[in-house]
Scaffold this motif. Structure first.
Motif, mmCIF file in Angstrom:
data_model
loop_
_atom_site.group_PDB
_atom_site.id
_atom_site.type_symbol
_atom_site.label_atom_id
_atom_site.label_comp_id
_atom_site.label_asym_id
_atom_site.label_seq_id
_atom_site.Cartn_x
_atom_site.Cartn_y
_atom_site.Cartn_z
ATOM 1 N N VAL A 158 42.382 35.563 41.579
ATOM 2 C CA VAL A 158 42.074 35.327 39.914
ATOM 3 C C VAL A 158 42.878 36.779 40.056
ATOM 4 O O VAL A 158 42.289 38.430 40.041
ATOM 5 C CB VAL A 158 40.407 35.893 39.967
ATOM 6 N N LEU A 159 43.492 36.504 38.605
ATOM 7 C CA LEU A 159 44.672 37.262 38.476
ATOM 8 C C LEU A 159 43.798 38.385 36.997
ATOM 9 O O LEU A 159 44.501 39.382 36.715
ATOM 10 C CB LEU A 159 46.026 37.071 38.393
ATOM 11 N N ALA A 160 43.199 37.483 36.464
ATOM 12 C CA ALA A 160 43.108 38.229 35.369
ATOM 13 C C ALA A 160 41.484 37.913 34.593
ATOM 14 O O ALA A 160 40.798 36.832 35.218
ATOM 15 C CB ALA A 160 43.370 37.327 34.119
ATOM 16 N N LEU A 161 41.015 38.541 33.757
ATOM 17 C CA LEU A 161 39.528 38.486 33.710
ATOM 18 C C LEU A 161 39.563 37.860 32.325
ATOM 19 O O LEU A 161 39.711 39.492 32.188
ATOM 20 C CB LEU A 161 38.256 39.202 34.017
ATOM 21 N N PHE A 200 47.367 30.193 39.612
ATOM 22 C CA PHE A 200 45.928 31.429 39.626
ATOM 23 C C PHE A 200 45.176 31.328 38.414
ATOM 24 O O PHE A 200 45.593 30.204 37.813
ATOM 25 C CB PHE A 200 46.715 33.181 39.649
ATOM 26 N N LEU A 201 44.305 32.140 38.842
ATOM 27 C CA LEU A 201 42.881 31.935 37.685
ATOM 28 C C LEU A 201 42.836 32.968 36.979
ATOM 29 O O LEU A 201 43.261 34.271 36.915
ATOM 30 C CB LEU A 201 41.451 31.823 38.333
ATOM 31 N N ASP A 206 41.030 44.646 40.964
ATOM 32 C CA ASP A 206 42.964 45.149 40.258
ATOM 33 C C ASP A 206 43.415 43.495 39.436
ATOM 34 O O ASP A 206 44.622 43.547 39.061
ATOM 35 C CB ASP A 206 44.051 44.810 41.981
ATOM 36 N N ALA A 207 42.305 43.316 38.994
ATOM 37 C CA ALA A 207 42.484 42.110 37.776
ATOM 38 C C ALA A 207 43.167 42.400 36.652
ATOM 39 O O ALA A 207 42.299 43.509 36.020
ATOM 40 C CB ALA A 207 41.358 40.844 37.616
#
Length: 248
Positions: free
Chosen positions: A182-185, A156-157, A217-218
Motif C-alpha cells: 500500500v503506497l497511498a491511502l 501497488f495498492l 509511510d503511505a
C-alpha cells in the motif's frame, strides 16, 4: 515522517471544470500541498505549470484509460509530463470477477500486462479499490488480498479506506496485512454505507487515527465522492482534523 496531505481532485470536479486555476488555489489556501489528478491527458502541460506555481506535488494520478488503451503511449507520456511516477487504475473491472479465484487470477493477469507496458515509460502501476473487491471472502480472505498475491510485486495498492470498510474489512488490520504493497491511502469518512453522502474526515464513523497508524509511510489523499455540504468546506474541516492527528 508522514507524507504531505493531498486531495483527489475528483472531489472538486465541478469547480475545476468552471475555473481550474481558482479551484486549485482554493485547495492550496486550505493548506494542502499535494494533489492527485484523475485525467492525465487533460492539458498536462498547463496542469503542470499550475501545480508547480502553487507549490503542489503530484504523488500519483488516476489513469483509468490505461486499462483498455489500444495506444497507451500518449497517456503514459502525459503522466510523465504531469510529473508523477505512480499511475492508478480506479475502476473498469467487472465486480463479478472478484467473486472467484479464477476471476481474481484473470484480473491479475490483466493488471500485470498493463504494469509491464507502463514500466517501459518509467511509470509504476497501482490499483484502487471500491467495496466489491472486499465483499467477497474466499477461503477466509478478502478477494483483494488474493489479488495482491497474484500481482507482480511492482504493482501497488492505493487503498480506499472508506470503501474497504463498506466492503466489510477491518481497515487497520487489512493495512497491516498488506504492508508495503500500500503506497497511498484515500482518507475518507462518513456513515460507512454505500448510499449516503460522505462527510469531512473526522465527522463520521471511520477509525482515522488507527488507519493512519497502520500505514505510516503511505501517501495521504483526502477524497469526498459526494457531499451534502460545500466540498471546499469539507476539505478544510478534513485538513484541520488530520492536522491534529499527525504532522501534515
Amino acid at each position: 515522517m508522514p507524507e504531505p496531505l493531498g486531495v483527489q481532485l475528483y472531489t472538486v470536479r465541478d469547480a475545476l471544470a468552471a475555473d481550474r486555476a481558482h479551484a486549485l488555489r482554493r485547495i492550496a489556501d486550505i493548506g494542502y500541498t499535494a494533489v492527485e489528478p484523475y485525467d492525465p491527458t487533460d492539458d498536462p502541460k498547463g496542469f503542470r505549470r499550475l501545480v508547480d506555481d502553487l507549490g503542489f506535488t503530484v504523488p500519483a494520478i488516476h489513469a483509468m484509460a490505461l486499462l483498455d488503451a489500444a495506444e497507451p503511449g500518449p497517456i503514459l507520456d502525459a503522466i510523465n509530463t504531469v510529473g508523477t511516477e505512480l499511475a492508478i487504475l480506479p475502476a473498469g473491472i467487472a465486480p463479478e470477477e472478484f467473486t472467484t479465484l479464477d476471476g481474481v487470477s484473470r484480473i491479475a493477469d490483466r493488471l500485470n500486462a498493463v504494469a509491464a507496458t507502463a514500466a517501459g515509460h518509467g511509470v509504476r502501476l497501482g490499483y484502487h479499490n471500491h467495496w466489491w473487491e472486499l465483499e467477497p471472502v474466499i477461503d477466509g480472505r478478502h478477494a483483494l488480498e488474493h489479488l495482491v498475491d497474484r500481482l507482480d510485486p511492482a504493482v501497488f495498492l492505493e487503498l480506499d479506506t472508506y470503501w474497504a470498510a463498506v466492503g466489510g474489512a477491518d481497515v487497520p488490520r487489512l493495512l497491516t496485512a498488506l504492508g508495503d504493497r500500500v503506497l497511498a491511502l484515500h482518507v475518507k469518512d462518513g456513515p460507512v454505507t454505500k448510499e449516503d453522502a460522505h462527510l469531512a474526515v473526522g465527522a463520521g464513523r471511520m477509525p482515522v487515527r488507527e488507519i493512519l497508524a497502520a500505514a505510516p509511510d503511505a501517501h495521504r489523499i483526502v477524497e469526498l465522492d459526494t457531499c451534502d455540504t460545500d466540498f471546499f468546506a469539507a476539505l478544510a474541516a478534513s485538513h484541520a482534523h488530520l492536522s491534529t492527528l499527525e504532522p501534515a
